[in-house]
Design an enzyme around this catalytic site. Structure first.
Site, short mmCIF file in Angstrom:
data_model
loop_
_atom_site.label_atom_id
_atom_site.label_comp_id
_atom_site.label_asym_id
_atom_site.label_seq_id
_atom_site.Cartn_x
_atom_site.Cartn_y
_atom_site.Cartn_z
N SER A 73 -9.59 1.93 3.28
CA SER A 73 -8.75 2.72 2.42
C SER A 73 -7.74 1.89 1.61
CB SER A 73 -8.00 3.76 3.25
OG SER A 73 -7.19 3.13 4.21
N LYS A 114 0.87 -1.19 0.00
CA LYS A 114 0.00 0.00 0.00
C LYS A 114 0.90 1.24 0.00
CE LYS A 114 -3.87 1.92 2.73
NZ LYS A 114 -4.71 1.71 3.92
N SER A 156 -9.79 -0.62 7.39
CA SER A 156 -9.25 -0.45 6.05
C SER A 156 -8.59 -1.64 5.40
CB SER A 156 -8.27 0.73 6.04
OG SER A 156 -8.98 1.93 6.28
#
Lengths: 95, 493, 474
Positions: B154, B79, B178
């Protein structure tokens, strides 16, 4: 509304943010809706309850006082938007 | 079976059996990326050059007959809020659109040391604030199961990359759900470890007391493998726990006979779709058929979790994001008068609306006159939430709930109403507040879209969660389905 | 109308740790700009602090030396504000659970010993430094950013400039003694802000003014005096002063109101989530206490008792740790504490003042000094001659023995030699003899002086004196 445009302006100053006039009202409304929701916490009775700062009960995490070589200055400055004479450059800080 | 549909451990087996080389595997991943990335948009940066070097290094080591870690040679994605030395790390924000960290996050370093092949950095909601990845400043990631729908957030990019076969596993970060919510939306297994299990050093902070890094995998074994590679004490992170190394696959296949499962009624109330509730309760029945005992329990303070979250997380983030001012790195506004104006203009242009909203909310909660009513109150209610979980775990081995209130929603559906968007986190947020571990596994489909089930465990008891999740997936087989996204990497194995 | 001034001090001292407070960069002074930095101390995203244990111990040492209570539980907090020299836009400091509280230091005033209260001592990190260019920029150097600091907050117990200076001297001495800081204002390792206001005996009081930009103890003293006058003037005019921050302008010797801020700082303190709390056990505190070196007050008392030197002398000698060590060593080797003390109080101090330096820069050590003292004790040189030898030692660094040899300064103790000189002087000065016989005792002094002159100062003065009297009395 849970929060006024004036409140938003004050908080924005603290947070070093600015909003255009046209966005202020919409933003204030959305922020107000969230604060209104959060205000439900007022109903919760926390008499005698201690705050929990950390999820875990760890204490006393330290490091020994040993120095290691620092990072190369070039790497330190590699993301600087402006630099001069080995320093980060910003507009003059009024004292 | 297409190569890109293999799980990470299956790919690993192929590597060890020398059926495939890492270079071949990595090339497959890039072929797949080329074919589908236009439709999925999971990545912000692709790191092909470095990846191919990592892959060849693995192949050389294999030739030398070296004994290599389980994850070695397998392509994965990170990420974009995890620092990678020399590689762009944007956090999905214009503010860091040009930021190249001069150091690796601890997890990055650990993965490199494990021989991982990093194919790229994935898209995310800006600064990890969001539940749909629509808050990215750069692109909107699509759900591989239905490209008109969000992959969740997210960590949407990390989830989509794995679900689309672009990487065999990935890392995401979880502050309020997330990792788990995108895992639910994309039919993956996603785990948020116990707070302190995985080092946060090098993870761009959102909410320091809630953030944790965790894996996305196609099945439970993948997650367990990755957990083993990234967990551990880090002297650079004062909040990381000092526990001996753990093999998370240990006991994974031991079954759930005799386990006691708590089903909290507060997580099955209004706000959760009927189909999701039904599917999770079906999951509970499946557990019972395997010898576990399910009982309804109550976690009354859970209903306050969202409020507590939006006070504590935003307060911490308002402070964590104050360093973004254009002075030392990142975006700097082009026009300003004096340094204060430079800060204000940089922050106002560099941050998106949701980030600004959360900074404002957090600043408000901490400000003079409001601290007691908001921040301190939040900390106290946190104590109540934590205590209730601890009490429940005195009797139950784990807790079962839905992961998200619905299946993946349409792009644009909730993006106008922040509160509605925040409601997506209602089942996941209490977990971060308490600090306990949890994972999401796919438990079924509704209209072709994955539904996720959440298992919440005791502190440091990821092993029980993985064991229970493994039993479920072996019995249900849901995890074997793959998103139908045709294109590229057509090689079969 | 009687006015009473209330002075409180806020002092920051940089600690002498090897590494910075939260990262492993060197805390050493100096270095080319931005060469003592790392991602942590420049606040790059993703970085985390880790507490330097030694810094905590130094803070506890300072607290123990200042008679403080040491907290059993303590934590760090974030103090949030925006400024370019603060990379994280928050300073990791301590808010409501400081390491040390409720201490005091004793100072000497005209009316005796006075206790000045210390509200708290807490731990925090220093900021970066900025240089301002001619063309409208500021250049940031983060070498000092993250260096550990202790902040010492006194109670407003000081009555004016003298007491404030006495407090500062006392505190500086202690911090130097326990070696937690080198407390050099000129290097920025000691900084001081002053809070001043004035109260009247009919219950009026002025608002507290915070004075900044005080770069020396003298400046602090002058600023306090100026500010006191300013407050009294206001009171006399029936007015009040503003609660504000004022800058001391050393060139003009005035305080000037600093540009008023649009809003008071709201630091939004909250507990630092990246750091866990500290539990400071009694055992740990005792271990630290045992390691504390003898403090100036205790050393002074001991010197007075053991060496039987006057209070004033003891006070001066212990004012510097190295001076005290020098003295003790010299006493140990020479065996004469009083002689050593006399010499220190006169010759050595004078020399140090001239050099504007401290004892470590003297070109000879304690044992060389002890040698000189031994020559005086054995009578090899007279006291006066020893002073000359000392001066030579201080200038050239040569050993006493060598100087005495080279300059032929040996005292003449041989009685017959002295008798010869005395006899000669007496025979050359019959008038003096006459004067003495007529009751003028002064004549003795004159004759002794002449004898000393004749011997070029080398005759043992007491012997000369004795002999002159003996012969005159015959």
């Amino acid at each position: 509304m849970a929060i006024s445009v004036k409140d938003v302006e004050h908080v924005a100053k603290l947070a070093h943010l600015e909003f255009e006039e046209k966005e202020k009202i919409g933003f204030t409304e959305k922020l107000g809706a969230v604060i209104g929701y959060i205000d439900k916490l007022n109903e919760v009775d926390v008499e005698g309850v201690e705050p929990t700062n950390h999820a875990l009960e760890i204490k006393n995490v330290f490091r020994e006082d040993v120095s290691e070589p620092s990072m190369d200055r070039d790497k330190i400055l590699q993301n600087a938007p402006a630099k001069r004479s080995g320093c980060f450059e910003v507009p003059r800080m009024v004292d | 079976m297409k190569i890109h549909d293999l799980t990470a451990h299956e790919a690993g087996d192929r590597l060890r059996e020398r059926e495939l080389s890492s270079v071949e595997l990595t090339e497959e991943s890039y072929k797949r990326i080329e074919a589908v990335e236009g439709r999925v948009e999971a990545f912000i940066t692709l790191t092909k050059e470095q990846a191919m070097l990592q892959a060849s290094a693995f192949d050389q080591a294999m030739k030398r007959g070296e004994n290599l870690p389980d994850l070695a040679g397998i392509p994965m994605a990170l990420k974009d809020n995890m620092c990678t030395d020399g590689i762009l790390t944007t956090c999905g924000s214009r503010m860091l659109g040009n930021f190249v960290p001069p150091y690796d996050a601890t997890v990055t370093r650990m993965l490199k040391e494990s021989g991982a092949v990093i194919v790229g950095k994935t898209n995310m909601d800006e600064f990890a604030m969001g539940s749909s990845t629509e808050n990215s400043a750069f692109k909107i990631t699509k759900n591989p199961w239905d490209t008109e729908r969000v992959p969740g957030g997210s960590s949407g990019g990390s989830a989509a990359a794995v679900a689309a076969g672009e990487a065999f596993y990935s890392l995401g970060s979880d502050t309020g759900g997330s990792i788990r919510q995108p895992a639910a939306f994309t039919g993956l297994v996603g785990m948020k470890p116990t707070y302190g299990r995985v080092s946060r050093y090098g993870l761009v902070a959102f909410a320091s007391s809630l953030d944790q890094i965790g894996p996305f995998g196609k099945d439970v074994e993948d997650c367990a493998m990755v957990m083993g590679a990234i967990s551990g004490h880090d002297s650079k992170d004062s909040t990381s726990v000092n526990r001996p190394a753990e093999d998370f696959t240990k006991g994974m296949k031991d079954g759930v006979k005799g386990m006691r499962i708590g089903i909290p009624k507060e997580f099955f109330g209004e706000g959760i779709s009927e189909e999701v509730k039904a599917m999770v309760l079906e999951g509970a029945k499946l557990y019972e058929s395997m010898g576990a005992v399910c009982e309804e329990i109550s976690l009354p303070s859970a209903k306050h979790a969202l409020s507590v979250y939006y006070i504590l997380a935003t307060s911490e983030c308002s402070s964590n994001l104050a360093r973004f001012d254009g002075a030392r790195f990142g975006y700097r506004a082009p026009n300003y008068q004096g340094f204060k104006d430079m800060f204000i203009k940089t922050r106002s242009a560099g941050f998106g609306e949701e980030v600004k909203r959360r900074i404002m909310l957090g600043t408000y909660s901490l400000s003079s006159g409001y601290y007691d009513a908001y921040y301190n109150k939040g900390l106290k209610v946190r104590t109540l939430i934590k205590r209730e979980f601890e009490k429940a775990f005195e009797k139950y081995d784990f807790i079962l709930t839905p992961t998200a209130p619905s299946v993946a929603f349409q792009i644009g559906e909730k993006s106008d109403d922040p509160l509605e968007m925040y409601m997506s986190d209602i089942c996941t947020v209490p977990v971060n507040i308490a600090g306990v571990p949890a994972l999401s596994i796919p438990c079924g489909f509704k209209d072709g879209l994955p539904v996720g089930m959440q298992l919440i465990g005791k502190f440091f008891d990821e092993a029980t969660l993985l064991r229970a999740a493994y039993s479920f997936e072996q019995a249900s087989g849901v995890h074997r389905q793959r998103a139908q996204l045709a294109g590229g990497g057509e090689n079969e194995i | 109308m009687k006015y009473r001034t209330l002075v409180g001090l806020e002092i920051h001292a940089e600690l002498l740790t090897e590494s910075k407070m939260f990262c492993t960069c060197s805390a050493a002074f100096g270095g080319d700009v931005n060469t003592h930095c790392c991602p942590i101390c420049i606040g790059l995203p993703g970085t985390l602090p880790v507490i330097n244990k030694r810094a905590i111990e130094f803070a506890i040492m300072a607290g123990l030396s200042a008679n403080c209570k040491i907290a059993g539980k303590s934590k760090m907090d974030r103090k949030n504000y925006f400024y370019p020299d603060l990379p994280k836009a928050f300073q990791i400091s301590q808010y409501d659970m400081p390491l040390c509280t409720d201490g005091y230091l004793e100072i000497e005033t005209e009316s005796g010993t006075k206790k000045i209260g210390i509200e708290r001592i807490h731990m925090e990190e220093d900021t970066g430094k900025s240089l301002h260019t001619e063309d409208g920029s500021s250049l940031l150097n983060y070498n000092r950013c993250g260096v550990p600091l202790i902040e010492i907050v006194s109670r407003p117990d000081m009555a004016g400039a003298d007491e404030a200076t006495a407090f500062l001297d006392k505190l500086k001495g202690i911090l130097e003694y326990i070696e937690v800081s080198d407390v050099k204002m000129e290097q920025g390792s000691l900084r001081c802000d002053v809070n001043v206001n004035v109260v009247t005996d009919d219950g009026r009081k002025t608002e507290i003014a915070e004075l900044k930009n005080l770069n020396s103890f003298k400046a602090a003293a002058k600023a306090i005096e100026y500010e006191t006058k300013r407050h009294i003037k206001a009171l006399e005019a029936g007015e009040n002063t503003l609660k504000e921050t004022r800058r001391w302008d050393d060139a003009k010797s005035v305080t000037v109101s600093m540009r008023s801020k649009e809003y008071a700082h709201d630091y939004r303190y909250f507990p630092e989530p990246d750091l866990v709390e500290m539990e400071i056990s009694g055992e740990w505190i005792e271990r630290i206490r045992k390691e504390l070196p003898e403090l100036p007050q205790a050393k002074k008392d001991r010197f007075m008792k053991t060496y039987e030197i006057p209070e004033y002398d003891a006070g001066v000698i212990v004012s510097s740790k190295s001076l005290a060590a020098f003295y003790e060593e010299a006493v140990k080797l020479s065996g004469d504490a009083k002689l050593a003390s006399n010499f220190m109080m006169t010759e050595i101090l004078r020399r140090l003042k001239d050099m504007d330096s401290d004892i470590s820069n003297m070109p000879f050590g304690a044992s060389d000094f002890a040698d000189l003292l031994k020559f005086v004790i054995s009578g090899t040189v007279s006291n006066n001659m020893a002073k000359k030898v000392f001066r030579e030692m201080a200038e050239t660094g040569k050993k006493a023995e060598k100087i005495i040899e080279e300059k032929g300064m040996k005292q003449i103790t041989d009685e017959s030699a002295i008798e010869e000189i005395v006899d000669r002087v007496i025979s050359e000065n019959p008038q003096s003899v006459e004067d003495y016989r007529n009751g003028k005792d002064r004549a003795v002094g004159f004759l002794v002086g002449q004898a000393m002159k004749a011997s070029k100062g080398k005759a043992a003065p007491q012997t000369v004196n004795r002999m002159v009297r003996e012969k005159l009395d015959k």
